[in-house]
Write a protein that holds these residues in place. Structure first.
Motif, short mmCIF file in Angstrom:
data_model
loop_
_atom_site.label_atom_id
_atom_site.label_comp_id
_atom_site.label_asym_id
_atom_site.label_seq_id
_atom_site.Cartn_x
_atom_site.Cartn_y
_atom_site.Cartn_z
N ASP A 1 49.22 80.87 81.87
CA ASP A 1 49.91 79.67 82.26
C ASP A 1 49.02 78.64 82.90
OD1 ASP A 1 52.23 81.25 81.74
OD2 ASP A 1 52.30 81.55 83.73
N LEU B 1 55.34 78.14 90.08
CA LEU B 1 56.02 77.64 88.62
C LEU B 1 57.45 77.80 88.94
CD1 LEU B 1 53.57 78.54 85.85
CD2 LEU B 1 53.62 76.50 86.72
N ARG C 1 60.61 79.57 87.08
CA ARG C 1 60.85 80.32 86.02
C ARG C 1 62.18 80.37 85.69
NH1 ARG C 1 59.17 86.68 85.71
NH2 ARG C 1 60.58 86.64 87.50
N GLU D 1 61.92 82.84 78.21
CA GLU D 1 61.43 82.50 79.51
C GLU D 1 60.51 81.52 79.60
OE1 GLU D 1 57.92 84.68 82.54
OE2 GLU D 1 59.49 85.87 82.12
N ARG E 1 58.61 78.47 81.73
CA ARG E 1 57.71 78.31 83.28
C ARG E 1 57.46 76.73 83.08
NH1 ARG E 1 53.98 83.58 84.86
NH2 ARG E 1 55.85 85.12 84.26
#
Length: 249
Positions: A190, A202, A204, A221, A223
């Protein structure tokens, strides 16, 4: 925004867009409530409610005796728009972008198999994809697709802006989904992809989308950088049991 949303939400949405477009930069004062009411063709009380909504989002704040000052230009995405990041961006006058970093076929985990309603160990198609608004990266998207739908997405150009549009064209449009939102620390990957420090916070969003026939389309998912996009859900007293009436805020 849904057409039956309260008028103050329409005004808030339009003001938020003007802030995002740079018409009202961070640190500047907004026009007075009476002036805004005239511009938007609404009562002053409607403007006041719209500004209060923007204040709850952190976009503006009230200065006693002075008026309203712009605090943030972060974009707001309502739950009703989760199905397509690209469509939401276009509705806001923004240019969505997508860049596939990795495309990989692998076996589904036990949890993925259960949620996608496929046999454990079945093949799935995974992507790691950077998403952007007006050329600025705002999040990493990691969708997982079952084999029955993967053919529509396999080998697409890496900069295809909307996988949702590709699936819609293939007859696999999303009709509803579920979402879970929390905060996580950035992993090493990330951090590298988003240009932040490892363990930075972050936002999510874990999503599951479903097709018209009820079959799961994907697990995703996302982020987000914390200052890039915010989300809001609204509920009404006439919401159906087990769910909310949602509007794009």
């Amino acid at each position: 925004m849904t057409i039956d949303a309260p008028r103050y939400r329409h005004v808030a949405d339009r003001l938020a867009q003007r802030i995002a477009d740079g018409e009202f930069p961070v640190g500047s004062m907004l026009p007075g409530e009476q002036a805004l009411a005239g511009e938007h063709g609404v009562a002053r009380g409607t403007v006041r409610s719209a500004l209060a909504l923007l204040a709850r989002r952190g976009a503006v704040s009230s200065r006693p005796g002075a008026g309203w000052i712009v605090q943030s230009s972060a974009h707001t995405q309502g739950l009703a728009a989760f199905g397509s990041f690209a469509q939401w961006a276009k509705n806001r006058g923004l240019t969505p972008g997508g860049q596939v970093i990795q495309e990989q076929e692998s076996h589904a985990t036990a949890d993925e198999a259960r949620m996608l309603r496929i046999a454990q160990g079945s093949f799935v198609l995974r992507f790691t994809r950077l998403r952007s608004l007006d050329g600025h990266v705002v999040m990493i998207e990691r969708p997982v697709y079952p084999a029955w739908i993967a053919a529509a997405l396999r080998g697409l150009p890496v900069d295809t802006p909307s996988h949702a549009a590709v699936l819609e064209a293939a007859g696999h449009g999303e009709v509803f989904g579920s979402h879970r939102i929390d905060a996580v620390a950035a992993s090493s990957e990330d951090a590298r992809l988003l240009g932040v420090r490892r363990s930075s916070p972050l936002l999510r969003v874990r999503r599951q989308a479903f097709a018209r026939d009820g079959r799961p389309l994907d697990l995703t998912e996302d982020r987000y950088l914390p200052d890039a996009v915010s989300f809001e859900a609204s509920s009404t007293s006439d919401a159906q049991p087990g769910g909310w009436t949602r509007t794009l805020s």
